[in-house]
Design a protein around this motif. Structure first.
Motif, PDB file in Angstrom:
ATOM      1  N   TYR A 110       0.616  -1.330  -0.035  1.00 30.39           N
ATOM      2  CA  TYR A 110      -0.053   0.129  -0.274  1.00 30.39           C
ATOM      3  C   TYR A 110       0.661   1.251   0.213  1.00 30.39           C
ATOM      4  O   TYR A 110       0.199   2.537  -0.339  1.00 30.39           O
TER       5      TYR A 110
ATOM      6  N   TYR B   5      -4.195  -9.164  -5.326  1.00 29.98           N
ATOM      7  CA  TYR B   5      -5.492  -9.147  -5.719  1.00 29.98           C
ATOM      8  C   TYR B   5      -6.273 -10.506  -6.132  1.00 29.98           C
ATOM      9  O   TYR B   5      -6.303 -11.017  -5.653  1.00 29.98           O
ATOM     10  N   GLN B 338      -9.032   1.182  -3.828  1.00 31.84           N
ATOM     11  CA  GLN B 338      -8.113   0.530  -3.572  1.00 31.84           C
ATOM     12  C   GLN B 338      -9.380  -1.001  -3.500  1.00 31.84           C
ATOM     13  O   GLN B 338      -9.134  -2.039  -3.773  1.00 31.84           O
ATOM     14  N   ILE B 339     -10.044  -0.814  -2.894  1.00 28.58           N
ATOM     15  CA  ILE B 339     -10.728  -2.058  -1.613  1.00 28.58           C
ATOM     16  C   ILE B 339     -11.820  -2.165  -3.381  1.00 28.58           C
ATOM     17  O   ILE B 339     -12.338  -3.475  -3.541  1.00 28.58           O
ATOM     18  N   GLN B 342      -9.911  -3.834  -5.708  1.00 23.39           N
ATOM     19  CA  GLN B 342      -9.840  -5.747  -5.904  1.00 23.39           C
ATOM     20  C   GLN B 342     -10.801  -6.565  -5.899  1.00 23.39           C
ATOM     21  O   GLN B 342     -10.410  -7.121  -6.914  1.00 23.39           O
TER      22      GLN B 342
END
Ligand SMILES: Nc1ncnc2c1ncn2[C@@H]1O[C@H](COP(=O)(O)OP(=O)(O)O)[C@@H](O)[C@H]1O
Ligand SMILES: [Mg+2]
Lengths: 229, 805
Positions: A110, B5, B338-339, B342
């Motif tokens: 991240y 991912y 970002q989630i 994913q």
């Protein structure tokens, strides 16, 4: 490093208001090791969540690294958090689908760190925590103590300025608990600020200062003589 | 990060194998349907596109209504093309096509009856794109009795010999010399030929009649021509040729006729739109219809939607299992987008796996689909270079479509909340989730109802009393080859006791000849009425078991019957006369006017498909030694195999080497509904697949719901609940969903199917039981699916499930 001024946190759920924190004024300096104690439900975790930028206070000021962050957006908090804060939880909170190595690597991903660099940093920290031989195991295949060492590795791998630990020894037997406390102490001696919630008077002995919370208020603050500002 | 991912995604897939399998299989079946239908649509849209000048090619058609006579036909007068080429500069070239019947061709010992022999102008190859394997397109058809044959015909007649210059004899009359060999006509052409003869061979091609419309005429039009304007030009230009000839016959000018509401106009059709939009009389082949494209595209979209809904439902149901991961990732500094990325990446991965599986399914089942759809799709999935990139884009599209909602939902979790282990156990009563399941079932039930109704209508058609008896009738075709020997042939057939009746005629039910205008003598106004006209012998009514309404049918005992005529009830009604028997029917003609006395009225029978009302029909008797192209044979129901071989040997005795062609009448009649039959087959398959996918989703959902309620079930059982009580408890919610789905599906299906049934002049009425049965069927299937889990959960030992907490 951390400074709160009359900070409050109120939870509103289905018409019930819970004041989890009330006019909290706390200052934590760099390189301090602070323990937070108090009965269950007094707001310890809430305080730690605010410190960890996982939650915004309802009102009052909250300064983190000389910035007033109480009104920061989720994205701003996420950016500040990933660069500066590591978390250790009572229930470890590892991702079951990732191996030990991959769990520890996650914060670095991240942060957008290159793969070479990542490899070095992860290997380093795993060796230091003596868990390298388990790097390709999945969390479910490890003992509680090992899992917590992985969790600590993950918390420190990015070299955060602040580590927040919520009852890190709560799910561990005393030998494993002792080991985790030693690791935290060592990290603190190397310059990392640590804020730890604990029920255990023994664990609190490792801290320089103990903040007692009761019903959302700070009741007392005890300094240990071994810490000299 | 992306690799991370993918790793998590793959490990999740592997960890929940059954769940992943259900999810991917559902999606794959949906996608496989979609791909199959897209291939079908692509094939339908590709018709005639192989012609390089295709978008400049138009077909001339005629739209005529004079009195009660109507014609909508793709054929035009013989001089039309030449006149347009001469008069209108936008017309660059033209070619005419004419079918003079089915010749029997011979080469040495080889004899075949050929149905795809057409005579065309030598310009044919300038208009259409035809690949010559041998011969020169410029000169191949310039001389009389030149013929160009296809590759497969060359093999059929000449084997390995060189066909060029060989002679094919037609009907013992004309010798055609082979001047070219061309590739077979692609399947996706609206018109298929095996032989192209030179049209100059026929004197009729030089006829100057403007009123006989017998030539298919195709025009090559200059690029960028405004076709509306061109059409107007054609109509005004042609007037000067056509008008005098019309006046000569009707006594009125074209303009006068038009004032009376009559019509005589030409129009042009783009080549590319023939296959999907043209439904005129005398089409070369029965065309498809754009509505099928729409229907199937909608079905494809709906099935894909159902499959995506499964995905959404299963993913969100499973969300609590992923909640912790989301919390941790957010704690470690991941932001929401970002989630989302994913989970969408995960969905895309799943959909790629599904697409892969779908392609495999399609490769396996496409031949079956072709069979059912009555298609031979000319290209598989990978014959197109764009296929693979398109499939990738498609799987990304499906992944995003199915993955977006779960992604947004999952990414909304607050780490503070989900990492508290006391997180609420998933929201069992999600409005969205139940809405989606209801939608899936509503669509499935509607498809069920549609399938039932289509099947019922087809059954109705097949069993409807047509006014004649179609069972045990064998049709021998091309009996005109026998010429005047036909009577002896018929007598020969009747020597076998299993041959009950024999009749020779020019037309048979389902295969009718032409129309003709006629009027009733001595009636005011001499109103001209259009009627189908057929000719037969005295035995026709007996063979088909026709019933008379008034008067009598033709008979041997009345030698004067050749001047008599039989009409059907519809004609009587059209003239509005009660006692028509004894009156005279007049047929005005170019050369001569014929008059017949009506001796009988036959009860209405459906001589055309049930799409059409029964129209006026007149039946004439063959003069002595006259003959027609069909012999209908009514046979005894037992040992018909022997009877058929008897028919064949008798045929050989009279016809020598002529091909013996026979069919069962009922089969021929069934072919009239081939389009409906295919639609019905496809609809059946897709409704089964739709409900299959919906049930897969239900299976997955039921698994999660029961898992969530394991503890509750344990407590209830320890308090004394019985297994059936638990099963009912677990099935209640699903039952409610299916019932609501019925309420949505019924009116929807009613509306759509009522519309479809309008295509038929003879149709079933919609009865409620079709709806009820479909609803109950869906409910049973759903309950069965759910009980698989419910029973397992209900019979489990309560101690185990309590300890699970
Ligand atoms: N998400 C939440 N919503 C509503 N109330 C909460 C929430 N989290 C904590 N609380 C309440 O706030 C108070 C403080 O909780 P917490 O900080 O978890 O206590 P501790 O960690 O000291 O046991 C408790 O009364 C708890 O019920
Ligand atoms: Mg707590």
């Amino acid at each position: 490093m951390i400074k709160t001024v009359n900070m409050r946190k109120i939870y509103t759920t289905e018409e019930v208001e819970t004041t989890a924190l009330n006019s909290v004024n706390i200052e934590i300096n760099e390189k301090e090791f602070v323990a937070i104690m108090g009965p269950s439900g007094c707001g310890k975790s809430t305080l730690l969540n605010v410190f960890g930028l996982l939650d915004n206070p309802t009102d009052g000021e909250f300064h983190f690294l000389e910035q007033e962050v109480s009104k920061y957006s989720e994205r701003q908090r996420a950016n500040l958090r990933k660069a500066n804060i590591g978390f250790v939880f009572q229930s470890f909170n590892l991702i079951d689908e990732l191996t030990v190595y991959e769990n520890v690597e996650l914060p670095l991903l991240y942060l957008g760190i290159s793969s070479n660099e990542r490899n070095k940093m992860v290997t380093n920290v795993l060796e230091r925590m003596q868990i390298m031989h388990r790097k390709d195991h999945f969390p479910q295949q490890l003992s509680g103590g090992q899992q917590q060492r992985v969790a600590v590795s993950r918390a420190v791998v990015a070299k955060p300025k602040l580590i927040l630990a919520d009852e890190p020894t709560g799910n561990l037997d005393s030998a494993n608990g002792e080991e985790v406390m030693n690791i935290l102490t060592q990290l603190n001696e190397e310059g990392t600020t640590i804020v730890m919630v604990t029920h255990s008077p023994h664990d609190s002995e490792f801290a320089h200062r103990i903040i007692h919370l009761f019903d959302g208020h700070v009741v007392t603050e005890n300094y240990k003589e071994k810490f000299h500002v | 990060m992306f690799i991370n991912y993918i790793k998590v995604a793959i490990r999740n897939i592997m960890k929940n194998k059954v769940y992943s399998f259900i999810n991917i299989l559902g999606l794959a079946v949906g996608i496989a349907c979609c791909i199959a239908i897209l291939l079908y649509v692509r094939d339908e849209l590709s018709y005639d596109k192989f012609n390089t000048n295709g978008n400049q090619i138009y077909r001339l058609c005629i739209n005529v209504k004079v009195g009660n006579t109507e014609a909508h036909s793709p054929k035009s007068p013989p001089l039309m093309g030449a006149a347009l080429l001469h008069d209108i500069p936008e017309v660059l070239s033209f070619t005419r096509i004419r079918n003079f019947g089915y010749p029997v061709l011979r080469y040495k010992d080889k004899t075949f009856s050929e149905e795809r022999f057409f005579d065309v102008d030598s310009t044919f190859f300038n208009i259409f794109t035809v690949k010559f394997l041998e011969g020169d397109p410029k000169v191949a058809l310039t001389q009389p009795y030149n013929v160009v044959i296809t590759e497969s015909m060359a093999k059929k007649y000449f084997g390995n010999e060189d066909p060029m210059g060989k002679i094919l004899n037609a009907d013992h009359k004309n010798d055609w010399i082979v001047t070219g060999v061309v590739q077979d006509v692609p399947k996706n052409s609206h018109f298929h030929y095996d032989f192209l003869g030179s049209l100059t061979s026929s004197a009729d091609s030089r006829s100057t009649s403007w009123l006989s419309n017998n030539y298919y005429t195709y025009l090559l039009i200059r690029k960028g021509t405004d076709t509306e304007v061109l059409q107007k030009k054609i109509n005004s230009d042609i007037l000067k040729y056509i008008s005098p000839q019309i006046s000569a016959i009707t006594g009125a000018t074209l303009n006068q006729l038009r004032k009376q509401g009559d019509k005589y106009e030409f129009f042009i059709q783009p080549l590319y739109s023939i296959h999907l939009f043209s439904h005129l009389d005398y089409e070369f082949e029965s065309n498809s219809d754009i509505s099928y494209i729409y229907i199937f595209s909608i079905i494809a979209a709906v099935i894909l939607l159902i499959a995506c809904i499964n995905f959404v439902n299963l993913e969100t149901a499973r969300s609590e299992k992923r909640a912790k991961e989301v919390g941790i990732r957010k704690t470690l500094g991941s932001n929401r987008s970002q989630i989302i990325g994913q989970f969408i990446a995960e969905a895309v991965l799943m959909s790629m796996l599904a697409v892969l599986l779908a392609v495999v399914l399609d490769e396996i089942f496409l031949p079956l689909f072709n069979n059912i759809a009555g298609k031979e799709m000319s290209s598989g999935i990978f014959e197109n270079i764009y296929s693979i990139p398109l499939l990738i884009i498609f799987s990304i599209f499906v992944g995003i479509m199915a993955g977006s909602y779960p992604a947004f939902y999952l990414s909304s979790f607050q780490p503070v909340k989900v990492l508290k282990s006391e997180l609420r156990r998933g929201n069992r009563k999600s409005v969205l989730r139940s809405g989606l399941v209801i939608f899936q079932f509503a669509v499935s039930i509607a498809l069920f109802i549609g399938t039932f109704i289509i099947n019922n209508q087809l059954k109705y058609i097949q069993t409807k009393n047509l006014g004649f008896n179609k069972e045990q009738v064998i049709i021998i075709s091309k009996t005109d080859d026998l010429g005047s020997q036909i009577q002896s042939f018929e007598k020969g057939l009747l020597t076998n006791p299993d041959v009950l009746k024999v009749s020779n005629s020019s037309a048979i039910p389902g295969n009718q000849g032409g129309d003709s205008g006629c009027s009733l003598k001595d009636t005011p106004g001499n109103q001209l009425q259009d009627a189908r006209i057929m000719t037969c012998d005295e035995n026709f009514a007996g063979t088909y078991k026709l019933k008379m309404k008034q008067g009598r049918f033709f008979s041997d005992e009345h030698p004067s019957d050749t001047a008599a005529i039989v009409v059907n009830e519809a004609l009587t009604k059209a003239f509005g006369v009660k006692n028509i028997v004894g009156k005279y029917l007049v047929f005005p003609g170019d050369v001569q006017t014929f008059t017949y006395q009506i001796i009988g009225v036959v009860k209405n029978f459906n001589y055309e498909s049930l799409h059409k009302e029964i129209r006026p029909l007149v039946i004439r008797l063959y003069p002595d030694k006259g003959f027609g192209q069909f012999v209908s044979v009514r046979i005894a129901p037992n040992n018909y195999k022997n009877t058929i071989s008897f028919l064949e040997t008798t045929w050989k005795r009279y016809a020598g080497n002529e091909a013996f062609e026979y069919n069962f009448l009922d089969k021929d009649l069934a072919n009239l509904y081939l389009n409906e039959q295919r639609t019905s087959n496809i609809a059946t398959i897709f409704s089964i697949l739709a409900i299959f996918i919906a049930c897969l989703g239900l299976l997955g959902l039921a698994a999660f719901v029961t898992e969530q309620r394991t503890k509750e079930i344990g407590i209830r059982k320890s308090l004394g609940a019985s297994v059936p009580e638990i099963v009912i408890l677990l099935s209640k919610e699903f039952t409610k969903w299916v019932l609501i789905a019925n309420a949505i599906a019924w009116p929807l299906a009613y509306f759509i199917m009522n519309n479809w049934l309008r295509n038929f002049a003879y149709r079933i009425n919609l009865t409620p039981w079709v709806f009820i049965v479909s609803g109950i069927l869906a409910l049973l299937i759903a309950l069965l699916t759910v009980s698989i889990h419910a029973i397992r959960a209900a019979t489990a030992n309560p101690i185990l499930s309590l300890r699970y907490e």
